[in-house]
Design a protein around this motif. Sequence first.
Motif, PDB file in Angstrom:
ATOM      1  N   THR A  10      -0.231   8.181  -4.137  1.00  0.00           N
ATOM      2  CA  THR A  10      -1.255   8.723  -5.044  1.00  0.00           C
ATOM      3  C   THR A  10      -0.641   9.276  -6.332  1.00  0.00           C
ATOM      4  OG1 THR A  10      -2.554   9.322  -3.102  1.00  0.00           O
ATOM      5  CG2 THR A  10      -3.205  10.315  -5.208  1.00  0.00           C
ATOM      6  N   GLU A  11      -1.188   8.868  -7.454  1.00  0.00           N
ATOM      7  CA  GLU A  11      -0.754   9.406  -8.751  1.00  0.00           C
ATOM      8  C   GLU A  11      -1.415  10.766  -8.969  1.00  0.00           C
ATOM      9  OE1 GLU A  11      -1.718   6.960 -12.135  1.00  0.00           O
ATOM     10  OE2 GLU A  11      -0.848   8.385 -13.547  1.00  0.00           O
ATOM     11  N   VAL A  12      -0.615  11.800  -9.057  1.00  0.00           N
ATOM     12  CA  VAL A  12      -1.143  13.149  -9.236  1.00  0.00           C
ATOM     13  C   VAL A  12      -1.075  13.530 -10.714  1.00  0.00           C
ATOM     14  CG1 VAL A  12      -0.731  15.593  -8.755  1.00  0.00           C
ATOM     15  CG2 VAL A  12      -0.512  13.906  -6.914  1.00  0.00           C
ATOM     16  N   VAL A  13      -2.205  13.966 -11.257  1.00  0.00           N
ATOM     17  CA  VAL A  13      -2.255  14.469 -12.625  1.00  0.00           C
ATOM     18  C   VAL A  13      -2.645  15.937 -12.513  1.00  0.00           C
ATOM     19  CG1 VAL A  13      -3.355  14.262 -14.884  1.00  0.00           C
ATOM     20  CG2 VAL A  13      -2.873  12.204 -13.526  1.00  0.00           C
ATOM     21  N   PHE A  14      -1.650  16.813 -12.668  1.00  0.00           N
ATOM     22  CA  PHE A  14      -1.804  18.228 -12.345  1.00  0.00           C
ATOM     23  C   PHE A  14      -1.819  19.068 -13.616  1.00  0.00           C
ATOM     24  CE2 PHE A  14      -0.770  22.408 -10.836  1.00  0.00           C
ATOM     25  CZ  PHE A  14      -1.163  22.459  -9.505  1.00  0.00           C
ATOM     26  N   GLY A  15      -2.857  19.882 -13.774  1.00  0.00           N
ATOM     27  CA  GLY A  15      -2.892  20.795 -14.909  1.00  0.00           C
ATOM     28  C   GLY A  15      -4.266  20.902 -15.547  1.00  0.00           C
ATOM     29  N   THR A 229       5.222  29.887   0.343  1.00  0.00           N
ATOM     30  CA  THR A 229       4.435  29.869  -0.896  1.00  0.00           C
ATOM     31  C   THR A 229       2.981  30.270  -0.605  1.00  0.00           C
ATOM     32  OG1 THR A 229       5.883  28.186  -1.834  1.00  0.00           O
ATOM     33  CG2 THR A 229       3.710  28.421  -2.837  1.00  0.00           C
ATOM     34  N   LYS A 245      -1.866  31.093 -12.060  1.00  0.00           N
ATOM     35  CA  LYS A 245      -0.585  30.941 -11.377  1.00  0.00           C
ATOM     36  C   LYS A 245      -0.797  30.804  -9.857  1.00  0.00           C
ATOM     37  CE  LYS A 245       3.875  31.644 -10.450  1.00  0.00           C
ATOM     38  NZ  LYS A 245       4.606  30.400 -10.180  1.00  0.00           N
ATOM     39  N   SER A 248      -2.719  27.626  -8.861  1.00  0.00           N
ATOM     40  CA  SER A 248      -1.947  26.389  -9.001  1.00  0.00           C
ATOM     41  C   SER A 248      -0.933  26.225  -7.875  1.00  0.00           C
ATOM     42  CB  SER A 248      -1.264  26.329 -10.375  1.00  0.00           C
ATOM     43  OG  SER A 248      -0.348  27.385 -10.543  1.00  0.00           O
ATOM     44  N   GLU A 249      -0.282  27.307  -7.488  1.00  0.00           N
ATOM     45  CA  GLU A 249       0.686  27.205  -6.374  1.00  0.00           C
ATOM     46  C   GLU A 249      -0.046  26.783  -5.095  1.00  0.00           C
ATOM     47  OE1 GLU A 249       3.997  27.505  -6.416  1.00  0.00           O
ATOM     48  OE2 GLU A 249       4.379  28.445  -8.358  1.00  0.00           O
TER      49      GLU A 249
ATOM     50  N   MET B   1       1.704  27.256 -11.885  1.00  0.00           N
ATOM     51  CA  MET B   1       2.598  26.128 -12.119  1.00  0.00           C
ATOM     52  C   MET B   1       2.253  25.469 -13.441  1.00  0.00           C
ATOM     53  SD  MET B   1       2.845  24.321  -8.336  1.00  0.00           S
ATOM     54  CE  MET B   1       4.391  23.490  -8.719  1.00  0.00           C
ATOM     55  N   SER B   3       1.860  22.147 -15.985  1.00  0.00           N
ATOM     56  CA  SER B   3       1.268  20.822 -15.804  1.00  0.00           C
ATOM     57  C   SER B   3       2.348  19.781 -15.511  1.00  0.00           C
ATOM     58  CB  SER B   3       0.516  20.401 -17.067  1.00  0.00           C
ATOM     59  OG  SER B   3      -0.543  21.300 -17.313  1.00  0.00           O
ATOM     60  N   PHE B   4       1.984  18.794 -14.723  1.00  0.00           N
ATOM     61  CA  PHE B   4       2.924  17.702 -14.461  1.00  0.00           C
ATOM     62  C   PHE B   4       2.161  16.496 -13.944  1.00  0.00           C
ATOM     63  CE2 PHE B   4       2.606  20.150 -10.517  1.00  0.00           C
ATOM     64  CZ  PHE B   4       2.415  19.176  -9.557  1.00  0.00           C
ATOM     65  N   ASP B   5       2.802  15.345 -14.044  1.00  0.00           N
ATOM     66  CA  ASP B   5       2.345  14.142 -13.355  1.00  0.00           C
ATOM     67  C   ASP B   5       3.355  13.858 -12.250  1.00  0.00           C
ATOM     68  OD1 ASP B   5       0.440  14.071 -15.264  1.00  0.00           O
ATOM     69  OD2 ASP B   5       0.969  12.104 -16.084  1.00  0.00           O
ATOM     70  N   PHE B   6       2.868  13.473 -11.103  1.00  0.00           N
ATOM     71  CA  PHE B   6       3.768  13.110 -10.009  1.00  0.00           C
ATOM     72  C   PHE B   6       3.320  11.780  -9.431  1.00  0.00           C
ATOM     73  CE2 PHE B   6       4.951  12.979  -5.501  1.00  0.00           C
ATOM     74  CZ  PHE B   6       6.328  13.085  -5.635  1.00  0.00           C
ATOM     75  N   TYR B   7       4.238  10.840  -9.401  1.00  0.00           N
ATOM     76  CA  TYR B   7       3.897   9.503  -8.914  1.00  0.00           C
ATOM     77  C   TYR B   7       5.144   8.931  -8.267  1.00  0.00           C
ATOM     78  CZ  TYR B   7       2.370   4.603  -9.048  1.00  0.00           C
ATOM     79  OH  TYR B   7       2.034   3.314  -8.716  1.00  0.00           O
ATOM     80  N   GLY B 215       8.730  28.810 -13.528  1.00  0.00           N
ATOM     81  CA  GLY B 215       7.621  29.524 -12.896  1.00  0.00           C
ATOM     82  C   GLY B 215       6.843  28.620 -11.967  1.00  0.00           C
ATOM     83  N   ASN B 216       7.537  27.686 -11.341  1.00  0.00           N
ATOM     84  CA  ASN B 216       6.907  26.776 -10.379  1.00  0.00           C
ATOM     85  C   ASN B 216       7.540  27.065  -9.020  1.00  0.00           C
ATOM     86  OD1 ASN B 216       5.522  25.150 -12.567  1.00  0.00           O
ATOM     87  ND2 ASN B 216       7.669  24.861 -13.126  1.00  0.00           N
ATOM     88  N   ASP B 217       6.952  28.024  -8.318  1.00  0.00           N
ATOM     89  CA  ASP B 217       7.621  28.574  -7.129  1.00  0.00           C
ATOM     90  C   ASP B 217       7.815  27.539  -6.032  1.00  0.00           C
ATOM     91  OD1 ASP B 217       6.757  30.825  -8.671  1.00  0.00           O
ATOM     92  OD2 ASP B 217       7.108  32.069  -6.907  1.00  0.00           O
ATOM     93  N   LEU B 218       6.771  26.760  -5.772  1.00  0.00           N
ATOM     94  CA  LEU B 218       6.899  25.782  -4.684  1.00  0.00           C
ATOM     95  C   LEU B 218       7.963  24.740  -5.046  1.00  0.00           C
ATOM     96  CD1 LEU B 218       6.168  24.584  -2.005  1.00  0.00           C
ATOM     97  CD2 LEU B 218       4.085  23.629  -3.009  1.00  0.00           C
ATOM     98  N   CYS B 264       8.580  19.217 -10.142  1.00  0.00           N
ATOM     99  CA  CYS B 264       7.178  19.247 -10.588  1.00  0.00           C
ATOM    100  C   CYS B 264       6.893  20.492 -11.424  1.00  0.00           C
ATOM    101  CB  CYS B 264       6.245  19.180  -9.387  1.00  0.00           C
ATOM    102  SG  CYS B 264       6.279  17.585  -8.565  1.00  0.00           S
TER     103      CYS B 264
END
Lengths: 398, 398
Positions: A10-15, A229, A245, A248-249, B1, B3-7, B215-218, B264
Amino acid sequence: MKSFDFYSPTEVVFGKGGEQQVGALVKKWGGKKVLLHYGGKSAEKSGLLDRVKASLKAEGIPFVSLGGVQPNPRLSLIYEGIELCKAEGVDFILAVGGGSTIDSAKAIGVGLGHPDEDVWEFYFGKQVQKMAPVGVVLTIAAAGSETSNSSVVTKVEEDGTHVKRSIDQDAIRPKFAVMNPELIYTLPKYQIGCGIADIIMHTLERYFSAAETLGNDLTDRIAESVLKTMIQYGPQYLATPDDYKAASEVMWAGSISHNNMTGCGNGGDFATHLIGHELSARYDAAHGATLTAVWGAWARYVMSENVLRFAQYAVNVWGCDFDSADPERTALAGIACTEKFFASIGMPINIPQIQSGVTEEDMAAMADMCVSRGRTAIGGFKKLSRDDVYNIYVAANR
Amino acid sequence: MKSFDFYSPTEVVFGKGGEQQVGALVKKWGGKKVLLHYGGKSAEKSGLLDRVKASLKAEGIPFVSLGGVQPNPRLSLIYEGIELCKAEGVDFILAVGGGSTIDSAKAIGVGLGHPDEDVWEFYFGKQVQKMAPVGVVLTIAAAGSETSNSSVVTKVEEDGTHVKRSIDQDAIRPKFAVMNPELIYTLPKYQIGCGIADIIMHTLERYFSAAETLGNDLTDRIAESVLKTMIQYGPQYLATPDDYKAASEVMWAGSISHNNMTGCGNGGDFATHLIGHELSARYDAAHGATLTAVWGAWARYVMSENVLRFAQYAVNVWGCDFDSADPERTALAGIACTEKFFASIGMPINIPQIQSGVTEEDMAAMADMCVSRGRTAIGGFKKLSRDDVYNIYVAANR
């Protein structure tokens, strides 16, 4: 490490603002006409649906809508969705919601992939060969369905009984998941608590596996990372749901907890899920709440199978001191910490807290249902017979 | 966290005997005719190539072979591979080897996807639109290329100078990766050390990012999990390469370290990689060794940008005590632990240990090359100018 397959495409687009990319993502993943699938009125009221529609329109992608997904999503609505999609020529399902909506969308996608078959059969082990792709705009951090291989669906039988079953196959993982933490700000507190519980339980269900499948150190450390976490940020998110914050975690932990990153090599258990499913099917209780209501009883019932594993959990996750002379004391301390945490986020830690007056007959019926339909035992950490499951219900019912 | 994309869509098949599934995997991912791409004689001698060929034959998949990939894989062989594939009608590249072979395979795949273009242009930022898919049978735990979006290739210019550049685009991630820890038993010790270093550095390059992206704890906890696992099992694997447990933990850490799970939200740094690339291009030194040779110098040079980040690293990864009155002392202790560890696995911790007699002119030329071709600065934790890079070479060259 033990052997495993890992596949989480899965392509994750986070934010922030991710929902504005939905049209482009549907196009990228080949969607020509979309079913916009969602739950209640909140997505409408918040303006989220309008933003999603605007993004689809901007890319010139037509869509039809089907709302009304409820918690413990119903097979009847899935049938309706499949017929609607066939009639409208839909080839892409876009879920805007949480686990129930995503699970319902996956089911519709499977149904479209097998137009001449009853989708319910795939919930009894039939292999998915093809499906209409699913995309997600996530609004609840809980089920992990946005990256998972699972879909859990409830069928209401003619006599009113509920049958809750799942598909767990890689073929049904979503193509993309838009994860904007701002979209999970406005949930009711109880639902937030249930989500935190669900994320923790997806991790624990993999952490407590059969002894012969354990010994995967990197997997353990990642699982412990997710748990720490959640312990750190879960209560903060519950107290102030618009804390970006914390939200998002929790949101990212929700995906990692169930894309199998926390289980590579481990055999998994998932008895608590199955025991809880019967409670939620029978009493229409929230999924997360049914898990916390029985986990402590399950843990004490199975602990002797591998006391040191529970001690590792207590030490590495909860920071308990390790008592080499009495590791069971350490193990029990970890279980107590977990129950105390669940209670602190407003979750039940026994059955009466979700349903009063559950009788021995009720529990016998649930145990029968839980270990049935081809299953002779459930669980991995300890194989549980029908009678074991009954004993756990009894232990949790006080 | 942040923003990021993860793929990270690569299907991982982890465990003993995985190479016997290669034929079925190629078929599953649509391959009709395969280029079998590999390095030296070891894959032939060990019988691995025969097992892979047998698996392809069992599925009726024809193939042609191209061996001879060398460390710091050469553009010339890639051109040769592209022409061979065009002539033979190959549509799937199967890399049997480590990072160099996989990177070379990715390059051939990109070249086949753009038959009328020069593949080298994609190493200068051109977007990959299409490519022949790549599958992997991994034989070295190091580069993480089996799940990563990277391909690093070296062009030998007519005057003999080496230019080393990379593609970093999601489009080039492999379709599947067979990871059998038994296949990494027989590497030379120095190569094992380089691999351990590379895995650690892929994690550190993401861990030390610009302060505004942290600041991305996980993410931090997962990165720290990878590092602790490498510190625990790296030396054990080096001492006894046929220890399945140690080899398997290192092998899986190698993939996680570079599929971006450890980054991420973080912006990343990768200055050490770029500084090291010039060393390996100029002196044909092993990639992992060039990283450890300069990392300490880099760390001390940039530390003042965010001392507390280095202190977190020292405490959470190395178990150093935190000195609140003098956090710099804690930070420096973490750097010292890292260098001591690198030395313990036989890796250089300065430039003279990989190449004696490097002059000021050599370093100036490398600094010029490192910050060139469209780059005006490198790195994220601290933006490094050409002069900063020169100063780091000087600091590492004693």
